[in-house]
Scaffold this motif. Sequence first.
Motif, mmCIF file in Angstrom:
data_model
loop_
_atom_site.group_PDB
_atom_site.id
_atom_site.type_symbol
_atom_site.label_atom_id
_atom_site.label_comp_id
_atom_site.label_asym_id
_atom_site.label_seq_id
_atom_site.Cartn_x
_atom_site.Cartn_y
_atom_site.Cartn_z
ATOM 1 N N VAL A 43 0.853 -1.180 0.000
ATOM 2 C CA VAL A 43 0.000 0.000 0.000
ATOM 3 C C VAL A 43 0.892 1.234 0.000
ATOM 4 O O VAL A 43 1.750 1.384 0.875
ATOM 5 N N ASP A 44 0.708 2.107 -0.979
ATOM 6 C CA ASP A 44 1.475 3.352 -1.058
ATOM 7 C C ASP A 44 0.514 4.525 -1.021
ATOM 8 O O ASP A 44 -0.456 4.586 -1.807
ATOM 9 N N VAL A 45 0.775 5.449 -0.105
ATOM 10 C CA VAL A 45 -0.021 6.665 0.022
ATOM 11 C C VAL A 45 0.851 7.828 -0.446
ATOM 12 O O VAL A 45 1.892 8.122 0.169
ATOM 13 N N PHE A 46 0.452 8.453 -1.527
ATOM 14 C CA PHE A 46 1.263 9.497 -2.159
ATOM 15 C C PHE A 46 1.514 10.638 -1.178
ATOM 16 O O PHE A 46 0.593 11.168 -0.545
ATOM 17 N N ASN A 47 2.792 10.993 -1.033
ATOM 18 C CA ASN A 47 3.245 12.091 -0.171
ATOM 19 C C ASN A 47 3.048 11.847 1.325
ATOM 20 O O ASN A 47 3.193 12.775 2.123
ATOM 21 N N VAL A 48 2.703 10.600 1.687
ATOM 22 C CA VAL A 48 2.607 10.273 3.123
ATOM 23 C C VAL A 48 3.390 8.975 3.343
ATOM 24 O O VAL A 48 2.814 7.897 3.514
ATOM 25 N N SER A 52 2.758 4.401 4.001
ATOM 26 C CA SER A 52 3.045 3.414 2.953
ATOM 27 C C SER A 52 3.737 2.212 3.582
ATOM 28 O O SER A 52 4.667 2.366 4.373
ATOM 29 N N ARG A 53 3.292 1.031 3.215
ATOM 30 C CA ARG A 53 3.864 -0.165 3.841
ATOM 31 C C ARG A 53 3.442 -1.429 3.099
ATOM 32 O O ARG A 53 2.452 -1.443 2.368
ATOM 33 N N GLU A 54 4.244 -2.476 3.297
ATOM 34 C CA GLU A 54 3.864 -3.823 2.856
ATOM 35 C C GLU A 54 3.171 -4.503 4.031
ATOM 36 O O GLU A 54 3.612 -4.387 5.176
ATOM 37 N N MET A 55 2.081 -5.214 3.748
ATOM 38 C CA MET A 55 1.347 -5.861 4.833
ATOM 39 C C MET A 55 0.695 -7.143 4.334
ATOM 40 O O MET A 55 0.502 -7.348 3.126
ATOM 41 N N GLN A 56 0.370 -7.982 5.291
ATOM 42 C CA GLN A 56 -0.322 -9.236 4.985
ATOM 43 C C GLN A 56 -1.775 -9.121 5.409
ATOM 44 O O GLN A 56 -2.085 -8.651 6.513
ATOM 45 N N VAL A 57 -2.665 -9.537 4.528
ATOM 46 C CA VAL A 57 -4.083 -9.598 4.864
ATOM 47 C C VAL A 57 -4.267 -10.673 5.927
ATOM 48 O O VAL A 57 -3.672 -11.755 5.831
ATOM 49 N N THR A 77 -10.558 -6.030 -5.723
ATOM 50 C CA THR A 77 -9.397 -5.799 -6.576
ATOM 51 C C THR A 77 -8.499 -4.767 -5.912
ATOM 52 O O THR A 77 -8.890 -4.088 -4.955
ATOM 53 N N SER A 78 -7.290 -4.611 -6.442
ATOM 54 C CA SER A 78 -6.376 -3.602 -5.908
ATOM 55 C C SER A 78 -6.988 -2.212 -5.994
ATOM 56 O O SER A 78 -6.865 -1.398 -5.056
ATOM 57 N N VAL A 99 -3.996 6.762 -3.148
ATOM 58 C CA VAL A 99 -3.514 5.451 -2.700
ATOM 59 C C VAL A 99 -3.398 4.505 -3.882
ATOM 60 O O VAL A 99 -4.268 4.468 -4.761
ATOM 61 N N THR A 100 -2.316 3.744 -3.906
ATOM 62 C CA THR A 100 -2.180 2.634 -4.853
ATOM 63 C C THR A 100 -1.937 1.351 -4.061
ATOM 64 O O THR A 100 -1.255 1.365 -3.027
ATOM 65 N N VAL A 101 -2.501 0.261 -4.547
ATOM 66 C CA VAL A 101 -2.341 -1.046 -3.909
ATOM 67 C C VAL A 101 -1.850 -2.028 -4.960
ATOM 68 O O VAL A 101 -2.401 -2.085 -6.074
ATOM 69 N N ASN A 102 -0.824 -2.782 -4.622
ATOM 70 C CA ASN A 102 -0.321 -3.841 -5.503
ATOM 71 C C ASN A 102 -0.274 -5.153 -4.735
ATOM 72 O O ASN A 102 0.091 -5.172 -3.549
#
Length: 217
Positions: A43-48, A52-57, A77-78, A99-102
């Motif tokens: 999860v990436d939050v633009f300018n914050v 932003s972090r990698e996480m497990q559901v 979906t992402s 926000v972008t999610v991959n």
Amino acid sequence: MPLESSPRLTVVRDSSALPAPNRNDLTVADRPSLIGPLDTIQVDVFNVPDLSREMQVDASGRISMPLAGTIDARGKTSEELARDIEAALRGRYVRNPEVTVNIKSSVSQVVTIDGQVVEPGLYPVTNQMTLMRAIASAKGLSEFARQDDVVILRTVNDKKMAGLYNMGAIRRGAYDDPPVYANDVIVVGDSPQRRLFRDFVSLTPIIAAPLIAILQR
């Protein structure tokens, strides 16, 4: 020019080589990739950057983020999850969040392959997954596998359905290599599901088309 044709086959004899594919031939129709329990996402939050972090559901299909709180990610979906995170952040005093999610890795979108294959097991499903590619993922059919007895089990709108396929017929181009989806179960060789088709196959061998049926509970 074509010399010989059928509904499935056109033979061309004035070409000395198999034609090269064009750009459209090298792509397939997109399927939505859905997020599920225990998948890993970025999860990436633009300018914050602190958000932003990698996480497990988690096992229940939820994620937790500072300011955003707990959000249900399962079956989204992402892009859908990104919109939900934006809405949650917007309500917690983050101005115009972007926000972008991959999906980094998925363990929820899998197909089960069982029976007469070299390596039965669970295999990840991709946009381009088909029956032949799924079996190739399992290292192919075993030496004495019954390639005319391949069943795909699937749930559609809460109904159990099954398709019976002949791998030899697919290889010969008698009918299309069917797409495979998450949660499908593929069984190669004799099985209780295969036996449900016994009377049908005795009347109509599955050479020209697969057999599709709704399984009674």
